[in-house]
Design a protein around this motif. Structure first.
Motif, short mmCIF file in Angstrom:
data_model
loop_
_atom_site.label_atom_id
_atom_site.label_comp_id
_atom_site.label_asym_id
_atom_site.label_seq_id
_atom_site.Cartn_x
_atom_site.Cartn_y
_atom_site.Cartn_z
N PHE A 174 26.46 19.65 6.38
CA PHE A 174 26.11 18.24 7.33
C PHE A 174 25.11 18.05 7.51
CE2 PHE A 174 26.70 17.73 12.01
CZ PHE A 174 27.10 16.67 12.07
N ASP A 175 23.79 18.88 7.15
CA ASP A 175 22.60 17.86 7.07
C ASP A 175 22.13 17.10 5.98
OD1 ASP A 175 22.48 19.52 9.46
OD2 ASP A 175 20.86 20.94 9.22
N ARG A 176 23.35 17.54 5.01
CA ARG A 176 22.67 17.13 3.59
C ARG A 176 23.47 15.79 3.73
NH1 ARG A 176 20.77 19.94 -0.86
NH2 ARG A 176 21.41 18.79 -2.68
N GLY A 177 23.97 15.08 4.55
CA GLY A 177 25.35 14.20 4.54
C GLY A 177 26.82 13.79 3.93
N ALA A 178 26.97 15.40 3.89
CA ALA A 178 28.38 15.73 2.85
C ALA A 178 29.04 15.67 4.03
CB ALA A 178 28.47 16.66 1.66
N LEU A 179 28.53 16.24 4.44
CA LEU A 179 29.80 16.68 5.96
C LEU A 179 29.52 15.34 6.84
CD1 LEU A 179 31.08 19.75 6.47
CD2 LEU A 179 32.32 18.42 4.76
N VAL A 202 36.90 15.53 11.00
CA VAL A 202 35.35 15.89 10.11
C VAL A 202 35.91 14.89 9.05
CG1 VAL A 202 34.47 18.23 8.56
CG2 VAL A 202 35.26 18.58 10.98
N VAL A 203 35.16 14.40 8.65
CA VAL A 203 34.75 13.44 7.48
C VAL A 203 34.75 14.44 6.10
CG1 VAL A 203 34.04 11.18 6.58
CG2 VAL A 203 34.62 11.73 9.14
N VAL A 204 34.51 14.11 5.36
CA VAL A 204 34.22 15.05 3.73
C VAL A 204 33.61 13.13 2.62
CG1 VAL A 204 34.12 16.04 1.74
CG2 VAL A 204 35.63 17.16 3.84
N SER A 205 32.77 14.05 2.10
CA SER A 205 31.81 12.92 1.69
C SER A 205 32.60 12.54 -0.34
CB SER A 205 30.32 12.69 1.32
OG SER A 205 29.78 11.36 0.22
#
Ligand code: ZN
Length: 296
Positions: free
Chosen positions: A230-235, A243-246
């Motif tokens: 989440f903090d890395r911007g992948a979620l 929830v959104v997955v990158s």
């Protein structure tokens, strides 16, 4: 003298209005500190900064800050903070003149001499910069990426007397975990050891370091893995709190691919628990989430 150098390197002028992240200058200073630790000189040629700082910005910067143009911004503008010199004069922000002829940047001689004579000052500056820019899930990764040893850096007291840090609220962490039943809001993980929850963390939606409040509508309980993603911007989260997955996330193994299954899953708080505020979710989408959302 040492304190003065630490202060100069940690009081960078940044455009941070409206809660925007601006990690460009801090990442360049960290890169130069890593270079100084490794080689005894902070000198970095543009060709190296273009590649390495470009990669750092892609990994730890904002969704829009990847690539050479964004590396040119701190490489030229850090001069105005009085902590950076270039081997020839060039205009600010423009990549063309930087690529035209060799050019390198470095800390001014007095700063470099002080840091070489006091390696603990390198750690103090690095610790203050990562703590002011990044959530705790990313600090170690950032330090390793610039070639600094996290254990050495975090063995030093922060230069917090110079820049008073906001106090973190321990009660907030407990309240967030309780509100989400001590389970990951994304995957439901709720493991415990000896009756105590393990690997469940209170995550800020809008980062604490960028003004995110210790409020229940700015926190979700997440397992350690999903907190980091989440903090890395992948979620991320969409406006309906799913929830959104990158597309930036990739995995081959069955375990790794379980992350894909989170896409589209709705947060299901227990009755009475506040969902994250829309403004904080929008901040995360704008400042942290990277890449495209997997199609639903
Ligand atoms: Zn999880």
């Amino acid at each position: 003298m040492t304190g003065d150098v630490v202060q100069r390197l940690t009081s960078l002028r940044q455009h941070r209005g409206d809660g925007r992240r601006a990690p460009h200058k801090p990442l360049l200073v960290l890169l130069a500190l890593g270079q100084l630790s490794a080689t005894g000189s902070s000198s970095l040629p543009w060709t190296e900064v273009e590649t390495r700082l470009g990669a750092l910005l892609a990994e730890f910067g904002t969704p829009t800050s990847a690539g050479a143009p964004w590396a040119a911004y701190p490489f030229t503008r850090l001069r105005a903070d009085g902590v950076w010199e270039l081997s020839r004069d060039v205009a600010n922000d423009t990549v063309g003149p930087l690529r035209a002829e060799p050019i390198e940047g470095h800390f001014p001689a007095d700063i470099e001499a002080t840091l070489v004579a006091n390696p603990s000052a390198i750690s103090a500056v690095a610790r203050t910069l990562v703590e002011s820019q990044f959530p705790s899930t990313l600090m170690t990764d950032v330090l390793l990426s610039v070639g600094l040893d996290p254990e050495t850096v975090f063995g030093m007291p922060p230069a917090s007397r110079l820049i008073p840090a906001r106090k973190r609220d321990v009660a907030w962490r407990h309240a967030v975990l309780a509100a989400w039943d001590r389970s990951c809001a994304f995957c439901g993980f709720d493991g415990s050891v000896g009756g105590a929850p393990v690997g469940i963390e209170a995550a800020h939606v809008r980062w604490f370091t960028i003004g995110g409040p210790d409020e229940l509508d700015n926190g979700v309980a997440l397992c350690s893995l999903h907190h980091k993603l989440f903090d890395r911007g992948a979620l991320g989260l969409d406006h309906e709190f799913s929830v959104v997955v990158s597309t930036n996330y990739a995995a081959v193994s069955d375990m790794g691919r379980t992350v894909y299954e989170l896409h589209g899953r709705a947060l299901r708080p227990r009755p009475g628990t506040k969902l994250p505020a829309a403004a904080h979710v929008q901040w995360h989408t704008r400042e942290v989430f990277k890449g495209e959302s997997l199609s639903a």
